[in-house]
Design a protein around this motif. Structure first.
Motif, mmCIF file in Angstrom:
data_model
loop_
_atom_site.group_PDB
_atom_site.id
_atom_site.type_symbol
_atom_site.label_atom_id
_atom_site.label_comp_id
_atom_site.label_asym_id
_atom_site.label_seq_id
_atom_site.Cartn_x
_atom_site.Cartn_y
_atom_site.Cartn_z
ATOM 1 N N LEU A 197 0.854 -1.188 0.000
ATOM 2 C CA LEU A 197 0.000 0.000 0.000
ATOM 3 C C LEU A 197 0.887 1.234 0.000
ATOM 4 N N ARG A 198 0.506 2.241 -0.761
ATOM 5 C CA ARG A 198 1.280 3.484 -0.799
ATOM 6 C C ARG A 198 0.341 4.674 -0.710
ATOM 7 N N SER A 199 0.790 5.682 0.037
ATOM 8 C CA SER A 199 0.032 6.917 0.187
ATOM 9 C C SER A 199 1.001 8.088 0.067
ATOM 10 N N ASN A 200 0.839 8.904 -0.983
ATOM 11 C CA ASN A 200 1.627 10.119 -1.181
ATOM 12 C C ASN A 200 0.662 11.296 -1.233
ATOM 13 N N ILE A 201 0.711 12.151 -0.239
ATOM 14 C CA ILE A 201 -0.219 13.280 -0.157
ATOM 15 C C ILE A 201 0.565 14.538 0.192
ATOM 16 N N SER A 202 0.263 15.631 -0.495
ATOM 17 C CA SER A 202 0.829 16.925 -0.145
ATOM 18 C C SER A 202 -0.267 17.974 -0.219
ATOM 19 N N SER A 203 -0.136 18.983 0.643
ATOM 20 C CA SER A 203 -1.180 20.002 0.702
ATOM 21 C C SER A 203 -0.564 21.364 0.979
ATOM 22 N N ASP A 204 -1.059 22.382 0.261
ATOM 23 C CA ASP A 204 -0.637 23.755 0.500
ATOM 24 C C ASP A 204 -1.548 24.343 1.577
ATOM 25 N N VAL A 205 -1.133 24.213 2.834
ATOM 26 C CA VAL A 205 -1.969 24.705 3.932
ATOM 27 C C VAL A 205 -1.950 26.231 3.993
ATOM 28 N N LYS A 206 -0.873 26.816 3.490
ATOM 29 C CA LYS A 206 -0.767 28.259 3.310
ATOM 30 C C LYS A 206 -0.150 28.499 1.940
ATOM 31 N N ASN A 207 -0.243 29.730 1.462
ATOM 32 C CA ASN A 207 0.384 30.038 0.183
ATOM 33 C C ASN A 207 1.886 29.817 0.218
ATOM 34 N N TRP A 208 2.462 29.885 1.409
ATOM 35 C CA TRP A 208 3.901 29.749 1.564
ATOM 36 C C TRP A 208 4.326 28.432 2.215
#
Length: 1023
Positions: free
Chosen positions: A337-348
């Motif tokens: 199983l693989r999970s790759n997640i990224s999120s821009d929680v702020k503009n920076w």
């Protein structure tokens, strides 16, 4: 006055309000064809104020300062664009695709760099190319994909991890490269990673590219980047594949009639009256290779979900692999199983994780060797080769496996040897190995202004491994085992490697000419492995047939247990400066400082510098009219790398209190220090005819000094293991070439071809006090000698076969003495290398080299309308293999073992009948079987490793069935091989008997599980 005061106050407020009024700007981002581009980063320059475009390409941003303002638009695969906004109207921006393209943005240590600015030796491999190999694991998929990289499968057993060497064998110790998977370091276990999850791989081959990894980079670095989702593109992918495998390269063994005929010929040659009086027509004619091999099924399933919004991107996948081995009772299963997640929680600020969880289980039979090494299994192939066809698989009376030849079948059962029943070995001598692995990291990445980016990673590689081997009684065994002799071995370990990495990157272009990049970072790695082993005997017959009783608690005999905790840590600081002037003049400087717990405090720190430079000649103005040349770059570099994989405590003397007596187990050397590899590289990159033809050339000189080598026992006293010293030096030199051609002839037809060639020259430059070392390797010998390649074969030279008595009598020394007084016509003539008038141990010399002179591969893909065809060839040239199996079965071994049919056909049986293969003899007074170049055979080969034909459904049909893509394919692996090697497979490395020697004893074939010829049919869907 009052009115004037009110007026002035109002005017002031209006002015202030105007000065600080926030301006909102909006627009749309599209490509040159007008298609919207989601996920584009829009940043107000000189601020941290920014946003991201929506799925339809629209965006809006409130400026934090008064207009005019400059806005920067950037997106991977497109040229970054800066637009000046004056304060009126919508701002619609068109981004042009980067001419260099995504494939030319290369992952380097702790960052990325445009390929045109790379000055080190780096090979980049696209994940799609890896998937097309149809390999079931990542290590095998790498074979032939990059020049300078040697990938060898030690056996064809399922679950076997390939051996990877970058630019040759660089040390007498651990030569494994360092793998960095999404920022997490690892040195083994690539069988746990599915090729379908890979976006790209970069191989850092020289010191200029790899020095930023310092003490772990001496053997090269391979960076693995897994897939990620794209904003606005939500997709489900499914691949299902089924394959049928069959062993290839199996030799033809002598029949029962040929076996008896040859035995009687041997008796006659020895002048013996004894004869084998059995009638072959009344005996079995078992094909033991057919008995142990089978057709095997492989099943692969991959399901993925990917996509995202302007702020969050995801890639989720699951994969299942079930691979049966072509030898009965062998199997490999993997669930991932693989999970790759990224999120821009702020503009920076961006946060994310890359995590994988796998479970694999290997049912392992003896894949090579004879089981002589403690803990190893007897090789099924080896025993299938030596067992005479005259012995049946099952005893006709008991129905059990036969072991020793049944006495009632033969007039003299002793003539049929004592080899074990290979099918019984496969069924009753195997081990189960299982592994749970968590690999991944969590990260946070902050953009500081326009030029700075800070990233912190916390990674982990956690493995829970278990190994169990039960040695029960094989039904029909030659010796009825007592219950106390039946044993269970259990082994468990828990391994945890944690890393914390912090990196600050600075990038800025001054005056549109000076491109400056600075990287500063620190890394802390700590590792702990807890080993626990136990064994017990005294199992009764019920446990032989019931796995539920094969546990420690059910034994009644003596118990043994052992355990140890191993720990090490590494603290590192590193930096890099890159500079490019007008994209023409390039400079790269790296420095890393490592402190390792593997060394004493006096030698704990190591410093690893490198520098490289490049010149993009094609960017010069005087080259603009040279239309046929699109790119020409010259680059060169120098640097030093380290190797800390030298064991944990070589600096410390280890004591034991066994039997309440303090004694030295192994002697330490507090002066032990780093193994250091100094490497220089010169390269050229060029592209011609609008990029249709590309060329890359490299020359490398790799010198490893201060190699740890164990002192000969003569330098120590007592029974303790001798100390290690930094007492050896080794060199590897060679050329690498990669040529590519791609051309779209029209909208329906395109061709893409890539070929690479690598030359290698290995040499042991020096040893401690010049002392050569000879290792026993089965019936063969391997030598470490100054001036010679590592693992050189050592033995006697031969000069044909004595055809008659006169030739024997004429083979004399200067004193008139026979050099081989025990020889008979049909025996081998050995060479008096020292010319001292006798044949003895002093005449042994270098007789072969297992290291190839060059490697090569060819990848080609042809696309015509909806059809695609891919072929992949790979090969090696100039190496030799010591065929130890032939020493047993093609020398007429006196133990009653079987022989190959080619020995029967090529043996000497009268004057002029053979000049290469000796006579059959039981007594062998000339010792024809001694270790000699007779068993040295060419290991060169060319193999069609993979061929695939696929068909992609038309867009019109896809629209009807609701899929965005649908493709069916058929493929074949290991279809065709050209080789002069007489064994099963020229692609081998080491074997179980010699596993402890590592790279010191390669290329010795003791009977190896061969590769499979596999045919696969698959379906790929996305929607």
């Amino acid at each position: 006055m009052k009115n004037w005061t009110v007026f002035m106050t109002a005017a002031f407020l209006l002015l202030v309000g105007g000065a600080f009024a926030q301006v909102k700007v909006s627009g749309k981002v599209s490509d040159a064809q007008g298609a919207p581009i989601p996920g584009v980063t829009i940043l107000q320059q000189n601020t941290s104020n920014g946003t991201v475009s929506q799925p339809d390409g629209t965006w809006s941003l409130t400026l934090v300062d008064k207009v005019p303002a400059s806005l920067q638009f950037s997106f991977m695969g497109f040229i970054t664009k800066t637009v000046h906004y004056s304060g009126s109207g919508a701002l619609n921006v068109v981004l042009l695709k980067d001419e260099v393209g995504l494939k030319d943005v290369v992952v380097i240590g702790y960052g990325t760099q445009r390929k045109s600015q790379i000055t080190g030796a780096i090979s980049s491999i696209d994940g799609k190319a890896l998937a097309k190999t149809q390999a079931v694991d990542l290590s095998t998929a790498l074979q032939g994909q990059a020049p300078g990289v040697t990938v060898t499968s030690p056996t064809g057993a399922p679950g076997t991890e390939a051996v990877i060497r970058i630019r040759g064998i660089g040390t007498l110790n651990n030569s494994n490269p360092l793998f960095i998977v999404d920022g997490v370091p690892m040195t083994s276990g690539l069988t746990t990673i599915s090729p379908n999850d890979i976006a790209s791989m970069e191989v850092l081959k020289d010191a200029a590219a790899a020095a930023i990894y310092g003490s772990r980079a001496a053997n090269g670095v391979i960076l693995v980047t897994t897939k990620s989702g794209q904003p606005g593109k939500n997709e489900v992918g499914l691949e299902v594949a089924y394959g049928i495998a069959k062993a290839s390269g199996l030799p033809k063994m002598m029949s029962t009639a040929q076996f008896i005929e040859l035995q009687n010929e041997a008796f006659a040659n020895d002048g013996s009256a004894t004869r084998n009086q059995d009638d072959p027509s009344k005996l079995p004619n078992t094909n033991w290779l057919d008995a142990v091999f089978r057709q095997a099924l492989t099943q692969r399933y991959n399901l993925s979900f990917s996509g995202g919004s302007e702020k969050t991107r995801y890639y989720l996948s699951g994969n299942v692999l079930n691979q049966d081995g072509t030898i009965v009772n062998s199997n490999f299963k993997r669930y991932g199983l693989r999970s790759n997640i990224s999120s821009d929680v702020k503009n920076w600020l961006r946060v994310g994780e890359n995590l994988s969880l796998t479970y694999d289980r290997t049912k392992q039979v003896g894949a090579s060797g004879d089981g002589a090494r403690p803990g190893s299994l007897p090789g099924v192939v080896r025993y299938a080769l030596i067992r005479p066809n005259a012995i049946p698989v099952y005893d006709s009376k008991t129905g059990l496996y036969t072991d020793l030849p049944p006495a009632d079948l033969y007039k003299s059962a002793l003539l049929y040897g004592d080899g074990k029943n290979p099918l019984a070995i496969a069924d009753y001598r195997f081990s189960n190995n299982s592994n749970y692995r968590l690999l991944g990291n969590v990260f946070a990445e902050a953009r500081i202004g326009n030029d700075f980016k800070f990233r912190t990673d916390a990674g982990a590689d956690v493995i829970f491994a278990e190994h169990q081997q039960y040695s029960g009684q094989i039904p029909g065994d030659r010796t009825t085992l007592q219950d106390k002799d039946k044993g269970l071995d259990k082994f468990r370990n828990r391994s945890t490697v944690l890393n914390w990495t912090n990196v600050l990157n600075y990038n800025h272009i001054f005056n549109k000419k000076h491109d400056v990049g600075v990287t500063l970072g620190s890394e802390y790695i700590t590792a702990k492995t807890d080993y626990l082993s136990a064994s017990r005997n005294g199992y009764d017959s019920r446990a032989d047939q019931s796995p539920s009783l094969q546990y420690l608690a059910y034994g009644s005999g003596q118990q043994f247990n052992d355990g140890i905790l191993e720990e090490w840590a590494l603290m590192s600081y590193f930096g890099r400066i890159t500079y490019a002037y007008d994209s023409k003049y390039l400079l790269n400087v790296n420095m890393r400082a490592d402190a390792s717990s593997r060394f004493s405090k006096n030698n704990r720190w190591g410093y690893f510098p490198s520098f490289s430079a490049g010149y993009n000649i094609a960017r010069e103005s005087f080259m603009k009219d040279v239309t046929w040349l699109n790119d020409l770059k010259i680059r060169g570099g120098w640097g030093q790398l380290g190797n800390q994989n030298i064991g944990l405590y070589p600096f410390s003397t280890i004591y034991s209190t066994a039997n309440n007596v303090l004694q030295v187990v192994s002697r330490g050397n507090p002066d032990v220090k780093w193994e250091t590899t100094t490497q220089s590289n010169i390269g050229i990159d060029a592209a011609f005819f609008k990029g249709a033809l590309s060329l890359s050339l490299d020359y490398f000189n790799k010198q490893t000094s201060d190699i740890l080598i164990q002192l000969p026992s003569s330098y120590t006293n007592g029974d303790a293991a001798p100390a290690y010293v930094n007492g050896a030096k080794m060199s590897n030199k060679g050329f690498e070439m990669n040529v590519g051609y791609r051309q779209a002839f029209n909208k329906d037809l395109s061709l893409n071809v890539s070929a690479n060639v690598t030359t290698l020259k290995n040499k042991v430059v020096s040893l401690y006090k010049g002392k050569e070392q000879i290792f026993s390797a089965g019936s063969g010998r391997v030598i470490l000698r100054e001036g010679q390649p590592i693992s050189s074969f050592f033995g006697y030279k031969t000069a044909g076969i004595f055809q008659n008595e006169k030739e024997i009598q004429d083979y004399k020394n200067s004193n008139g003495e026979l050099l081989q007084p025990n020889a008979k016509p049909g025996d081998i003539r050995f060479v008096d290398v020292t010319n001292d008038g006798k044949i003895d141990d002093a005449d042994r010399t270098i007789i072969g080299n297992p290291n190839p002179k060059f490697l090569y591969s060819l990848n080609a893909s042809l696309n015509y309308k909806q059809f695609d065809l891919t072929v992949f060839f790979n090969g090696v040239q100039g190496n030799q293999i010591y065929n130890e199996v032939d020493n047993i079965i093609n020398s007429f071994d006196g133990r009653g073992f079987n022989n190959k049919e080619d020995f029967y056909n090529s043996r000497w049986h009268g004057e002029g009948t053979s000049t290469t293969t000796p006579r059959a003899t039981f007594q062998d007074p000339n010792n024809n079987r001694r270790n000699s170049d007779r068993y040295i055979q060419s290991g060169s080969y060319l193999r069609l490793k993979n061929i695939m034909l696929g068909y992609t459904l038309t867009p019109q049909l896809l629209q009807r069935i609701g899929f965005s893509q649908a493709r069916v394919y058929v493929s074949g692996q290991n279809i065709w091989t050209i080789t002069k090697y007489k064994g099963m497979d020229p692609e081998l490395y080491t074997n179980e008997n010699l596993a402890n020697y590592g790279d010191l004893a390669v290329g010795i074939d003791m009977g190896t599980y061969p590769p499979s010829k596999t045919f696969t049919v698959g379906l790929q869907l996305s929607f």
